[in-house]
Design an enzyme around this catalytic site. Structure first.
Site, PDB file in Angstrom:
ATOM      1  N   HIS A 113      71.915  38.635 -71.591  1.00 58.02           N
ATOM      2  CA  HIS A 113      72.037  40.165 -72.199  1.00 58.02           C
ATOM      3  C   HIS A 113      71.791  40.510 -70.338  1.00 58.02           C
ATOM      4  O   HIS A 113      71.363  40.200 -69.711  1.00 58.02           O
ATOM      5  CB  HIS A 113      71.025  40.482 -72.703  1.00 58.02           C
ATOM      6  CG  HIS A 113      70.987  41.561 -73.001  1.00 58.02           C
ATOM      7  ND1 HIS A 113      71.797  41.976 -74.002  1.00 58.02           N
ATOM      8  CD2 HIS A 113      70.656  42.849 -72.402  1.00 58.02           C
ATOM      9  CE1 HIS A 113      71.738  43.575 -73.923  1.00 58.02           C
ATOM     10  NE2 HIS A 113      70.901  43.541 -73.792  1.00 58.02           N
ATOM     11  N   ASP A 149      68.358  40.251 -79.337  1.00 60.06           N
ATOM     12  CA  ASP A 149      68.261  40.268 -78.298  1.00 60.06           C
ATOM     13  C   ASP A 149      66.911  40.201 -77.590  1.00 60.06           C
ATOM     14  O   ASP A 149      66.272  40.763 -76.901  1.00 60.06           O
ATOM     15  CB  ASP A 149      68.107  41.272 -77.105  1.00 60.06           C
ATOM     16  CG  ASP A 149      70.127  41.654 -77.155  1.00 60.06           C
ATOM     17  OD1 ASP A 149      70.696  41.041 -77.476  1.00 60.06           O
ATOM     18  OD2 ASP A 149      70.224  43.257 -77.281  1.00 60.06           O
ATOM     19  N   GLU A 176      77.706  39.170 -61.339  1.00 57.33           N
ATOM     20  CA  GLU A 176      77.188  37.663 -60.500  1.00 57.33           C
ATOM     21  C   GLU A 176      76.412  37.067 -60.701  1.00 57.33           C
ATOM     22  O   GLU A 176      75.995  35.867 -60.592  1.00 57.33           O
ATOM     23  CB  GLU A 176      77.221  38.979 -58.409  1.00 57.33           C
ATOM     24  CG  GLU A 176      78.397  39.582 -58.002  1.00 57.33           C
ATOM     25  CD  GLU A 176      78.559  39.910 -57.236  1.00 57.33           C
ATOM     26  OE1 GLU A 176      77.722  39.935 -56.064  1.00 57.33           O
ATOM     27  OE2 GLU A 176      79.650  40.809 -56.456  1.00 57.33           O
TER      28      GLU A 176
HETATM   29  C1  GAR Z   1      78.386  40.134 -69.694  1.00 54.75           C
HETATM   30  O1  GAR Z   1      77.742  40.834 -69.292  1.00 54.75           O
HETATM   31  C2  GAR Z   1      77.318  40.092 -71.095  1.00 54.75           C
HETATM   32  O2  GAR Z   1      76.051  39.597 -70.694  1.00 54.75           O
HETATM   33  C3  GAR Z   1      77.309  40.753 -72.252  1.00 54.75           C
HETATM   34  O3  GAR Z   1      78.763  41.295 -72.583  1.00 54.75           O
HETATM   35  C4  GAR Z   1      79.077  40.783 -70.820  1.00 54.75           C
HETATM   36  C5  GAR Z   1      80.412  39.494 -71.167  1.00 54.75           C
HETATM   37  O4  GAR Z   1      81.006  39.523 -70.388  1.00 54.75           O
HETATM   38  N1  GAR Z   1      76.617  40.401 -73.541  1.00 54.75           N
HETATM   39  C6  GAR Z   1      75.978  41.525 -73.522  1.00 54.75           C
HETATM   40  O5  GAR Z   1      75.847  42.621 -73.679  1.00 54.75           O
HETATM   41  C7  GAR Z   1      75.152  40.593 -75.339  1.00 54.75           C
HETATM   42  N2  GAR Z   1      75.189  41.372 -75.561  1.00 54.75           N
HETATM   43  P1  GAR Z   1      82.130  38.581 -69.965  1.00 54.75           P
HETATM   44  O6  GAR Z   1      83.239  38.795 -71.303  1.00 54.75           O
HETATM   45  O7  GAR Z   1      83.109  38.315 -69.079  1.00 54.75           O
HETATM   46  O8  GAR Z   1      81.524  37.196 -70.148  1.00 54.75           O
END
Ligand code: GAR
Length: 191
Positions: A113, A149, A176
């Site tokens: 998260h 969460d 990152e």
């Molecule tokens: C990431 O920033 C992750 O932490 C967030 O979605 C993004 C997915 O990026 N998750 C949440 O917000 C879950 N509550 P990605 O598809 O490039 O991995």
């Protein structure tokens, strides 16, 4: 602690979009001495960008919209059982799994998260963090429980917020760090 018994632990990654965490976990799984193998990607979005990565890299994938959540969760559970999946990594998966589903994989579902939980649960974290003029944000890997969460934290990384940061620039720096802590957290829970 999830035991590997000398074999690779079979992992499923659930996505909804871009899939950079999927990509990162996949490369991590390909490293020498890695204890995990990504056996399947589950997406609730047909056009999730992460699926192109799965296709290109010959990772099995399945699409379930979760619109009929109960039905789709049962199907997914069958697949996970058939494939002997031991860990589920949620990686930008924007559906809330049912209590029953989570029970079936108790202690074996982890999520990343983009905030310093317990602060900023839910959506649009970076916007809210900037609006509230926070000095720090970050990211958290945690166990998934039926409360959004809220499960036990495995690993967290702080990210300093600069005066001129926008939600976009902050999300880039947080991402990152996500790519650093997700594999580390996995290592921590595997024996
Ligand atoms: C990431 O920033 C992750 O932490 C967030 O979605 C993004 C997915 O990026 N998750 C949440 O917000 C879950 N509550 P990605 O598809 O490039 O991995």
């Amino acid at each position: 602690m999830i035991k590997s018994f000398g074999n690779k632990i079979k992992v499923a990654v659930f996505i909804s979009g871009r899939g950079t965490n999927l990509k990162n976990l996949f490369y991590f799984s390909k490293k020498k001495n890695s204890k995990i193998q990504i056996c399947i990607v589950i997406s609730n979005k047909k056009y999730a960008k992460g699926l192109s990565f799965a296709k290109k890299n010959n990772i099995n994938f399945e699409i379930y919209t979760f619109k009929d959540q109960l039905k789709d969760e049962l199907k997914v559970l069958q697949i996970l059982k058939r494939k002997n999946i031991k860990i589920i990594c949620l990686a930008g998966f924007m559906k809330i799994l049912s209590r029953e589903f989570i029970k079936r994989f108790k202690g074996k579902i982890i999520n990343i998260h983009p905030s310093l939980l317990p602060k900023y649960k839910g959506l649009n974290t970076h916007d809210r963090v900037i609006k509230n003029k926070e000095k720090y944000s970050g990211c958290t890997v945690h166990y998934v429980t039926s409360k959004l969460d809220s499960g036990k934290i495995i690993l967290q990384k702080k990210v300093k917020i600069f005066k001129n940061d926008s939600a976009k620039s902050l999300q880039k720096r947080v991402l990152e760090q996500e790519h650093k802590i997700y594999p580390k957290a996995l290592k921590m829970i595997i024996n």
